[in-house]
Design an enzyme around this catalytic site. Structure first.
Site, PDB file in Angstrom:
ATOM      1  N   SER A 150     -16.771 -17.444  42.595  1.00  0.00           N
ATOM      2  CA  SER A 150     -16.644 -16.169  41.637  1.00  0.00           C
ATOM      3  C   SER A 150     -17.484 -15.199  42.694  1.00  0.00           C
ATOM      4  O   SER A 150     -18.686 -14.923  42.870  1.00  0.00           O
ATOM      5  CB  SER A 150     -17.388 -16.143  40.460  1.00  0.00           C
ATOM      6  OG  SER A 150     -16.761 -17.038  39.389  1.00  0.00           O
ATOM      7  N   LYS A 200     -11.183 -12.916  37.149  1.00  0.00           N
ATOM      8  CA  LYS A 200     -12.722 -13.563  36.627  1.00  0.00           C
ATOM      9  C   LYS A 200     -13.781 -12.331  36.344  1.00  0.00           C
ATOM     10  O   LYS A 200     -14.370 -12.842  35.265  1.00  0.00           O
ATOM     11  CB  LYS A 200     -13.064 -14.377  37.922  1.00  0.00           C
ATOM     12  CG  LYS A 200     -14.312 -15.232  37.666  1.00  0.00           C
ATOM     13  CD  LYS A 200     -14.226 -16.128  36.457  1.00  0.00           C
ATOM     14  CE  LYS A 200     -15.552 -16.655  36.282  1.00  0.00           C
ATOM     15  NZ  LYS A 200     -15.962 -17.927  37.166  1.00  0.00           N
ATOM     16  N   LYS A 249     -24.843 -12.383  37.742  1.00  0.00           N
ATOM     17  CA  LYS A 249     -24.088 -11.883  39.112  1.00  0.00           C
ATOM     18  C   LYS A 249     -22.896 -11.571  38.834  1.00  0.00           C
ATOM     19  O   LYS A 249     -22.589 -10.513  39.702  1.00  0.00           O
ATOM     20  CB  LYS A 249     -24.414 -13.254  39.763  1.00  0.00           C
ATOM     21  CG  LYS A 249     -23.738 -13.161  41.037  1.00  0.00           C
ATOM     22  CD  LYS A 249     -22.500 -13.720  41.170  1.00  0.00           C
ATOM     23  CE  LYS A 249     -22.423 -15.232  40.904  1.00  0.00           C
ATOM     24  NZ  LYS A 249     -20.966 -15.757  41.166  1.00  0.00           N
TER      25      LYS A 249
END
Length: 298
Positions: free
Chosen positions: A101, A176, A245
């Site tokens: 990611s 994502k 994050k």
């Protein structure tokens, strides 16, 4: 790639990389592994017959396709760039499939550098957690040229129940981030809901059964409510720091596109408050402490 199964290099044997690399080996792919903590790669190799490389450069030079599944964008850059990186050492005509990611802008930059060296790039972040990785039931969202995504699809099939081509390079990463934005906001709302139930004298542990099949039901709801109700934050299948994050990247992407993300920004600040208390390695269910445990101690 030949008609035979391509030789794969897998970099990043962590919570997700361990089961994913095992599934690829089980599918019959010749597999070369690399991990900064070598013992993790050695453990997979001992059970699958994979070979462990001594360096990123050594791995890249010996495989047809390099698959990366690492912690964040910064680690990905480090792996790809420099004289010892993947791009400088991969075989011309090879492919890179990135399951990390990562930041969409950085992904496009790295993909361009890879293309200049004759390498294709598919960003293919995943959703479904460790359980999905173990079961081969992940949802994978891909960005890249259609031909490159189609080639990647044949490799990724043992890992997923769904593989979707979302658009050009970077589109998989944007998708994502959209996923993680929704998960983070959902997590914050679930913590508020559990706190409200408990403070009103309702057994929060009964909520998943009571709301099953209704509009409020969801996978995060079924996962998080029991952990919040039991204050069970150990041995998580995902980490608060990882979700934070991703949400930070989502808000940064919103800034680039002048697309407002106020709910995501609030969820990020709530998670950051737990990170400041040393809970980055805990399950995101720890957000319940904002409303119950911390308030009760004050």
């Amino acid at each position: 790639m030949s008609a035979l199964l391509p030789r794969l290099g897998f970099i990043g044997i962590g919570l997700m990389g361990d089961p994913l690399s095992r599934r690829l080996a089980k599918a019959g792919h010749p597999l070369v592994l690399y991990n900064r903590t070598r013992a993790k790669a050695d453990a997979v190799a001992a059970e699958t017959g994979a070979w462990v490389a001594d360096s990123v450069a050594q791995l890249a030079a010996q495989v047809d396709v390099v698959i990366t599944c690492v912690a964040n964008t910064e680690v990905l850059r480090e792996l790809m760039l420099g004289a010892e990186g993947v791009i400088a050492n991969a075989r011309p005509g090879g492919a890179i499939i990135d399951l990390t990611s990562a930041d969409p802008a950085a992904t496009r930059e790295l993909a361009q550098l890879a293309a200049e060296s004759g390498l294709s790039w598919v960003d293919a972040p995943v959703s479904g957690g460790v359980a999905g990785a173990e079961a081969g039931s992940l949802a994978i969202m891909c960005g890249g040229d259609r031909a490159h995504v189609d080639a990647a699809r044949t490799i990724l099939q043992p890992l997923a129940s769904r593989i979707t081509h979302m658009g050009p390079v970077g589109a998989g990463q944007v998708t994502k981030l959209c996923n993680q934005l929704l998960v983070a906001c959902n997590t914050a709302a679930i913590a508020e809901m559990v706190a409200l139930a408990e403070s009103s004298g309702v057994d929060a542990g009964l909520l998943p059964e009571a709301l099953a099949g209704g509009f409020a039901d969801s996978t995060p709801f079924r996962m998080l409510v029991p952990r919040m109700a039991e204050r069970d934050f150990k041995a998580p299948s995902w980490h608060l720091r990882t979700l934070l994050k991703d949400v930070d990247m989502a808000t940064a992407q919103g800034y680039r596109q002048a697309s407002a993300t106020p709910m995501a920004a609030l969820a990020a600040q709530l998670m950051r408050s737990r990170l400041a208390r040393g809970e980055g390695e805990s399950d995101p269910a720890t957000l319940i402490r904002l409303y119950r445990d911390d308030a009760q101690r004050s």
